[in-house]
Write a protein that holds these residues in place. Structure first.
Motif, mmCIF file in Angstrom:
data_model
loop_
_atom_site.group_PDB
_atom_site.id
_atom_site.type_symbol
_atom_site.label_atom_id
_atom_site.label_comp_id
_atom_site.label_asym_id
_atom_site.label_seq_id
_atom_site.Cartn_x
_atom_site.Cartn_y
_atom_site.Cartn_z
ATOM 1 N N ILE A 282 14.068 6.765 85.869
ATOM 2 C CA ILE A 282 14.571 6.601 87.242
ATOM 3 C C ILE A 282 15.457 5.367 87.270
ATOM 4 O O ILE A 282 14.997 4.265 86.940
ATOM 5 N N PRO A 283 16.724 5.491 87.656
ATOM 6 C CA PRO A 283 17.624 4.331 87.643
ATOM 7 C C PRO A 283 17.217 3.276 88.660
ATOM 8 O O PRO A 283 16.542 3.576 89.658
ATOM 9 N N ALA A 284 17.623 2.057 88.402
ATOM 10 C CA ALA A 284 17.267 0.936 89.282
ATOM 11 C C ALA A 284 17.713 1.175 90.718
ATOM 12 O O ALA A 284 17.039 0.759 91.666
ATOM 13 N N GLY B 168 14.651 12.751 95.100
ATOM 14 C CA GLY B 168 16.000 12.450 94.632
ATOM 15 C C GLY B 168 16.184 12.623 93.137
ATOM 16 O O GLY B 168 17.267 12.356 92.614
ATOM 17 N N ALA B 169 15.150 13.078 92.438
ATOM 18 C CA ALA B 169 15.220 13.217 90.976
ATOM 19 C C ALA B 169 16.268 14.252 90.566
ATOM 20 O O ALA B 169 16.381 15.316 91.190
ATOM 21 N N THR B 170 17.015 13.951 89.503
ATOM 22 C CA THR B 170 18.044 14.865 89.004
ATOM 23 C C THR B 170 17.752 15.215 87.547
ATOM 24 O O THR B 170 17.031 14.495 86.843
ATOM 25 N N TRP B 171 18.355 16.316 87.098
ATOM 26 C CA TRP B 171 18.161 16.745 85.715
ATOM 27 C C TRP B 171 18.730 15.726 84.735
ATOM 28 O O TRP B 171 18.243 15.614 83.598
ATOM 29 N N GLU B 172 19.711 14.981 85.136
ATOM 30 C CA GLU B 172 20.300 13.968 84.268
ATOM 31 C C GLU B 172 19.287 12.880 83.917
ATOM 32 O O GLU B 172 19.388 12.242 82.867
ATOM 33 N N GLU B 173 18.301 12.665 84.792
ATOM 34 C CA GLU B 173 17.290 11.634 84.562
ATOM 35 C C GLU B 173 16.170 12.108 83.633
ATOM 36 O O GLU B 173 15.360 11.299 83.180
#
Length: 394
Positions: free
Chosen positions: A269-271, A254-259
């Motif tokens: 990685i957001p909560a 689920g990783a995105t470039w925004e992260e």
């Protein structure tokens, strides 16, 4: 003495013309044939001082013999002082007012959905309840579900699939608790464990078979990584990224470039995507950054490792890759491999390794490290881990 109606034969039913036709065999039983061709059984009775027409179902779903039997049962109720039409209407009203267990399960899932991190959790709830509970109590009014029904649901899998069974029990309890809070049930919750099911089922901890995620031995890691780097495709790069960051499959897929921050070499990685519900910062080593810089970027998705047909890679994509590489391990097992390496081949403090894995540690220690040098220590640790994965001695 009234003339007895001649009994109609079953073979005549399809040929009867439009109108009302006395069926015989039960006083007041008729077959009504509509202009559309539909055929319905009608029982004409007198209840008190009122003449009533009571529907008994349609032909051929209700055959002649069953229609006569239904008519006789209705007349017996009238003789006992019961209005069969009102009794049936009251029963239907109760059924409408008291939802089935399956309906309550659906509403419970919808009510709890906002607190879950992903749609997958809701699917898991629905799947377990549909598989194990629905065949036993699915169509049952929720206020009729008793302890014996819960035991019937759980017993077949309590020993062989203990983890599934314990989750199922908690979900049963949640559905029945929702029904109680919504006014559809009264009394104790039959799926409660303490002081209830614990008297009739063995303790889960005494019967559960502990199954650890199969991990690749440390001695085989560098050879596996070397082979992995020869493979093309999003799954191969995602798996290598997972190994280098010691993260979970879902977090990687689920990783995105925004992260990703390639200036600071940090993956945040957001909560909302973390198992513990807390934001997690991952140091990116030189090898990891090089891997990311070679990845193609797509206008249609922000994902680092999108599937060929769009969207996230499936949770089986990385596992299937390892199977094709003939490795008896699973992606999650690399976290165990990493933990073994940290304990056996390094002198990094245990808390540093636990933080790298995003495991929960003591609040005071965690708070102190987040303000201090924990991230820099983890940066050094992940660099050493990348060297070891590539065949280095560190």
């Amino acid at each position: 003495m009234p003339k007895k109606t001649k009994e109609i034969a079953a073979a005549q039913l399809p040929r009867l013309p439009v109108g009302m036709h006395a069926a015989g065999g039960a006083t007041g039983l008729y077959l009504r044939v509509a202009p559309s061709g539909a055929r319905n059984w009608i029982l004409r009775v007198t209840v008190g001082n009122r003449r009533r027409d009571m529907g008994l179902g349609g032909w051929p779903d209700v055959p002649l013999a069953e229609a006569r039997d239904r008519a006789r049962q209705a007349r017996r109720k009238i003789e006992e002082g019961i209005d069969p039409i009102e009794a049936r209407r009251a029963a239907k009203t109760v059924l409408r007012e008291t939802p089935s267990f399956s309906e309550c399960a659906r509403r419970t899932i919808e009510a709890k959905r906002p607190e879950w991190k992903s749609a997958k959790h809701a699917e898991q709830w629905k799947s377990t309840l549909d598989t194990y509970a629905k065949p036993v109590v699915g169509n049952m009014p929720v206020d009729q579900v008793e302890l014996r029904h819960v035991v019937e649901i759980l017993s077949p899998i309590w020993i062989e699939k203990t983890e599934t069974a314990t989750r199922l029990r908690a979900r049963l309890e949640a559905v029945l608790a929702w029904a109680g809070a919504s006014g559809f049930r009264k009394g104790e919750n039959p799926a409660r464990w303490r002081g209830n099911l614990d008297a009739v089922l063995a303790k889960p901890g005494k019967v559960a078979k502990v199954e650890h995620h199969r991990a690749l031995p440390l001695s085989q890691l560098s050879a596996f990584v070397a082979q992995l780097r020869k493979r093309e495709g999003a799954s191969a790069r995602a798996l290598e990224f997972l190994i280098l960051t010691a993260t979970r499959s879902g977090e990687v897929r689920g990783a995105t470039w925004e992260e990703i921050d390639l200036k600071e070499n940090v993956w945040t990685i957001p909560a909302s995507r973390m198992k513990a519900g807390k934001e997690h910062r991952v140091p990116l080593t030189a090898r990891t950054v090089a891997l990311l810089k070679k990845l193609p970027r797509f206008a249609h998705t922000p994902l680092l490792f999108p599937a060929e047909r769009g969207g996230m890679l499936s949770d089986m994509a990385l596992t299937a890759l390892m199977r094709r590489m003939d490795v008896d391990a699973v992606p999650h097992g690399f976290r165990s491999t990493f933990r073994d390496w940290a304990a056996e081949h390094t002198e990094y403090p245990r808390d540093v390794a636990e933080m790298a894995l995003a495991h929960t540690i003591g609040d005071k220690v965690e708070a102190a490290y987040r303000r201090g040098d924990l991230f820099s220590k983890r940066t050094a640790m992940m660099a050493d881990w990348a060297k070891f994965a590539a065949g280095g001695k560190k």
